[in-house]
Design a protein around this motif. Structure first.
Motif, PDB file in Angstrom:
ATOM      1  N   TYR A 123     -53.259  27.650 -36.707  1.00 41.41           N
ATOM      2  CA  TYR A 123     -54.257  28.087 -37.686  1.00 41.41           C
ATOM      3  C   TYR A 123     -55.200  29.108 -37.052  1.00 41.41           C
ATOM      4  O   TYR A 123     -55.707  28.889 -35.944  1.00 41.41           O
ATOM      5  N   TYR A 139     -58.807  25.517 -45.262  1.00 39.68           N
ATOM      6  CA  TYR A 139     -58.124  26.679 -44.676  1.00 39.68           C
ATOM      7  C   TYR A 139     -57.669  27.658 -45.754  1.00 39.68           C
ATOM      8  O   TYR A 139     -57.093  27.263 -46.770  1.00 39.68           O
ATOM      9  N   PRO A 151     -57.727  28.678 -50.813  1.00 36.56           N
ATOM     10  CA  PRO A 151     -58.080  27.727 -49.746  1.00 36.56           C
ATOM     11  C   PRO A 151     -57.772  26.295 -50.165  1.00 36.56           C
ATOM     12  O   PRO A 151     -57.993  25.912 -51.312  1.00 36.56           O
ATOM     13  N   ARG A 176     -59.969  31.937 -40.463  1.00 40.32           N
ATOM     14  CA  ARG A 176     -59.594  31.549 -41.818  1.00 40.32           C
ATOM     15  C   ARG A 176     -59.989  30.107 -42.136  1.00 40.32           C
ATOM     16  O   ARG A 176     -59.712  29.628 -43.227  1.00 40.32           O
ATOM     17  N   VAL A 177     -60.621  29.440 -41.176  1.00 36.96           N
ATOM     18  CA  VAL A 177     -61.105  28.081 -41.416  1.00 36.96           C
ATOM     19  C   VAL A 177     -62.499  28.186 -42.026  1.00 36.96           C
ATOM     20  O   VAL A 177     -63.441  28.640 -41.375  1.00 36.96           O
ATOM     21  N   ILE A 235     -59.604  20.412 -42.285  1.00 30.21           N
ATOM     22  CA  ILE A 235     -60.044  21.805 -42.341  1.00 30.21           C
ATOM     23  C   ILE A 235     -59.813  22.363 -43.738  1.00 30.21           C
ATOM     24  O   ILE A 235     -58.834  22.029 -44.404  1.00 30.21           O
TER      25      ILE A 235
END
Length: 324
Positions: A201, A164, A171, A205-206, A162
């Motif tokens: 998570y 993130y 990120p 926000r992914v 991912i």
């Protein structure tokens, strides 16, 4: 909302046989352009909607069109399992699958039951866009491509990469072992482990996700509710969080609880007010939350919070003590 509208559009065509774009727009309370886009979406999904030209033309379903419950796809069946929470379906990227599944269920009903169900649906409103104080209730937006990839990795038991964006950080890509998905108050979360350590998570926000072709390092069975409770407890008791003892008017309780991280204890005072011990993220969070409630809430402890609120009130009073 679009998933609900597509179901309503098909039900209208089944009931009336043929309707113009203008009539559909009036019934659905949208523009004719929106109706045309929805017709295209239904056609792409395999629903046989066709247009008839001319003065008395409009849109209609092919004669004899019916769906079969045996035709439920994997995502549609999954959507029905969590249909008790429509917001859950949206958070996990299953909103369109839920709409399609509901259509198949309704279409499989006998004619008299289908009409009754359609009428009953108009008497129910689930999760409107605002509450009684006209505050908008916004669900987090997660791209379907991202949440679908995450969902596939969770169900297949595969590892996941991912991209993130943690709060206040650039990120980064990270490889995790997914355990399950949770939705709380319109916010979706991925429970996973990373290098053997528990990680949680936030789906919003992914930025991107990629299912890997290797098995996830996780137990075969999981108690997701227990896992969530354990992580919630660790979150509430970690960092710079503060506990505050508050007396609050019962009519403002939900506002207080809604801004706090957790309610640690609660009891009623003799005068009808409620005495709660609540946890806040930090001192600034606690001061802000109590200030919003004005005199409907009183911080009893800690003393530094009482002093801070008193000083803030004195500064406001001094500002408005004289005419400009």
């Amino acid at each position: 909302m679009r998933a609900d509208r597509l179901v309503s559009l098909v039900l209208l065509l089944r009931r009336h046989g043929r309707l113009s774009a203008t009539a559909l727009a009036r019934e659905l309370e949208v523009s004719t352009r929106t109706v045309l886009r929805d017709i295209d979406a239904l056609s792409s999904a395999g629903v046989p909607v066709y247009a008839e030209r001319g003065r008395h033309g409009g849109f209609a379903l092919l004669p004899g069109f019916r769906t079969e419950l045996t035709g439920l796809s994997h995502d549609e069946a999954l959507a029905l399992l969590i249909a008790g929470s429509r917001r859950g379906a949206q958070a996990f990227g299953l909103g369109s699958a839920l709409a399609s599944a509901v259509l198949k269920v309704v279409d499989a009903l006998p004619e008299k039951d289908r009409t009754t169900a359609a009428d009953a649906a108009r008497r129910l409103l689930v999760d409107p866009g605002t509450d009684l104080l006209a505050r908008r209730l916004e669900a987090e937006e997660v791209p379907d491509t991202v949440v679908s990839e995450i969902r596939r990795a969770v169900f297949a038991g595969h590892r996941l990469r991912i991209h993130y964006a943690a709060a206040d950080r650039e990120p980064t890509w990270r490889t995790v072992d997914p355990i399950g998905l949770v939705t709380v108050r319109d916010q979706g979360y991925l429970l996973a482990t990373r290098s053997g350590a528990d990680r949680t998570y936030r789906l919003s926000r992914v930025l991107a996700a990629e299912e890997l072709d290797e098995p996830a390092r996780r137990p075969d069975r999981v108690d997701l509710d227990r896992a969530w409770q354990e992580r919630s407890t660790r979150f509430r008791t970690g960092g710079d969080q503060v506990a505050v003892l508050v007396r609050v008017d019962p009519t403002r309780r939900e506002e207080l609880v809604g801004t706090a991280l957790a309610v640690l204890s609660e009891e009623a005072d003799a005068d009808g007010r409620l005495r709660l011990e609540v946890a806040f993220q930090d001192a600034r969070h606690a001061e802000w939350a109590l200030w919003q409630l004005s005199t409907d809430a009183e911080a009893l402890a800690p003393q530094w919070l009482r002093t801070s609120l008193r000083d803030r009130a004195a500064a406001i009073a001094a500002c408005y003590g004289e005419s400009p």
